[in-house]
Scaffold this active site. Sequence first.
Site, PDB file in Angstrom:
ATOM      1  N   LYS A 110     -27.687  26.750  11.099  1.00 38.53           N
ATOM      2  CA  LYS A 110     -28.789  28.298  11.519  1.00 38.53           C
ATOM      3  C   LYS A 110     -28.984  28.424  12.903  1.00 38.53           C
ATOM      4  CE  LYS A 110     -30.257  28.188   6.724  1.00 38.53           C
ATOM      5  NZ  LYS A 110     -29.970  27.185   5.972  1.00 38.53           N
TER       6      LYS A 110
HETATM    7  C1  PLP Z   1     -29.282  27.044   4.759  1.00 42.51           C
HETATM    8  C2  PLP Z   1     -28.056  26.452   4.312  1.00 42.51           C
HETATM    9  C3  PLP Z   1     -27.074  25.877   3.869  1.00 42.51           C
HETATM   10  C4  PLP Z   1     -26.766  28.013   2.732  1.00 42.51           C
HETATM   11  O1  PLP Z   1     -26.492  28.687   3.624  1.00 42.51           O
HETATM   12  P1  PLP Z   1     -26.629  30.209   3.133  1.00 42.51           P
HETATM   13  O2  PLP Z   1     -26.751  31.443   4.088  1.00 42.51           O
HETATM   14  O3  PLP Z   1     -28.421  30.503   2.573  1.00 42.51           O
HETATM   15  O4  PLP Z   1     -25.866  30.097   1.932  1.00 42.51           O
HETATM   16  C5  PLP Z   1     -25.791  25.607   3.599  1.00 42.51           C
HETATM   17  N1  PLP Z   1     -26.137  24.612   4.925  1.00 42.51           N
HETATM   18  C6  PLP Z   1     -26.955  24.234   5.201  1.00 42.51           C
HETATM   19  C7  PLP Z   1     -26.654  23.058   5.897  1.00 42.51           C
HETATM   20  C8  PLP Z   1     -27.864  24.987   5.503  1.00 42.51           C
HETATM   21  O5  PLP Z   1     -29.171  24.863   6.237  1.00 42.51           O
END
Ligand code: PLP
Length: 467
Positions: A110
């Site tokens: 993120k």
């Molecule tokens: C947010 C997240 C996901 C999922 O991603 P999306 O964009 O919501 O599909 C997968 N793995 C980790 C470690 C995350 O922080």
Amino acid sequence: MQFISTRGGMQPQPFSETLLEGLAPDGGLAVPEVMPQVDGETLERWRALTYPQLATEVLGLFATDIPRADLARMTEAAYASFPAEVVPLRAIGDGITLVGLSEGPTLAFKDMAMQFLGQVLEYTLERKDSVLNIVGATSGDTGSAAEHALRGKERVAVFMLSPQGRMSAFQRAQMFSLDDANVHNIAVEGVFDDCQNLVKALAGDLDFKRAQHLGAVNSINLARITAQVVYYFWAWLRATDAGGWTELSFTVPSGNFGNILSGFFAKQMGLPIRRLVLAANENNVLDEFFRTGIYRPRSAAQTLATSSPSMDISKASNLERFIFDLVGRDAAKVVAAWRDLDEQGFFDFTADLGRFEDEFGIVSGTSTHADRLATIRSVYETTGEIIDPHTADGVKVAREYVESGVPMLVLETAKPEKFAETIQEAIGVELDYSPELQAMLDAPQFVTEMADDEQALRAFVEANALR
Ligand SMILES: *Cc1c(COP(=O)(O)O)cnc(C)c1O
């Protein structure tokens, strides 16, 4: 480049105008009016670029209302704290290569989008001479990525609600060790849904929202989606040889359908992607949809707490952007699907099932706790690499879709240090923390404890909001 709503009720708007609002005013999501196209010659030219330079090129196709020089400055600043490569690739055998998206300050993918969003928010607010107070709820990763991206900014404050006592020690430390004046950690007596309901109550009060300059940086944010498109191009350029027009596949550990949607954008822009493989954990509403054509969101009570917690979702906020293309960009059909969802609890695209893979390249699979542990173990035994539980879900499902002659890239969405207990359970290894991480874990924590009480939250926001 202008952006329109999936539900048809928004005047076309430029990129900067879609940043501050999560949703379009008609309840739909903002999407590009026309997807920008990238040809083979351009792709070859991009091979020589650094990650921030590539980000400037790709984001420049969407953010046409921001001067290139400003965009270049922002992408440099966004990725300055990352290692030089920003997104390293490493092969782990069996035709699979990991795409390292977790080199940023909070050790999860993120950061890739949030660090850019922090830059472009501050820039846009400066141009408008305005401020923004972000109020959000987190169960871990999103909140810390937002706080680390926005800390110290002059025109943005963050109020991040989290369920008291329900985050890991690592997640708590990552958020609560920040003592910047514009970061407010609020631990609510309740569960994640209580936090989210408080946020919805405030955002739903339009007078309060306007008076307090409230905003959100959740997973439907368009700047986040477009910033994520960049690393699909980057990974393709690193994994293919110059001059070739090689198709490759990506597997994406998925929750809210944000990350994989960015891959879908990249494919629509012309990047030679063969398959986009969606990997779900036990909360597999999306795997169910891509296998059956029926999308049936679950209730909070039906949503399990798993060992890949960042994928524990009951509904997938970004799916509407895919449905918009599935129905030939016909907003009336999107509205009809969501009406079905409201009235009967599901919508049904079984008639289009064949098109998911044939036309859009999307396939899917599910990974369980036992799969996760076995995958962490097998990757460790064959390569010595330790992968995090979410990435392990990706590798498990990727193995089901590896084709000879087609490189398979799996997005590494977090570092294993964030989920040390599951690593311990899988391979019996106690992970060492770097001195920086150890210092973070030992640092004093700053958090305001609060009852599950809307009035208390309103008063706190009013007292601390930027204006
Ligand atoms: C947010 C997240 C996901 C999922 O991603 P999306 O964009 O919501 O599909 C997968 N793995 C980790 C470690 C995350 O922080």
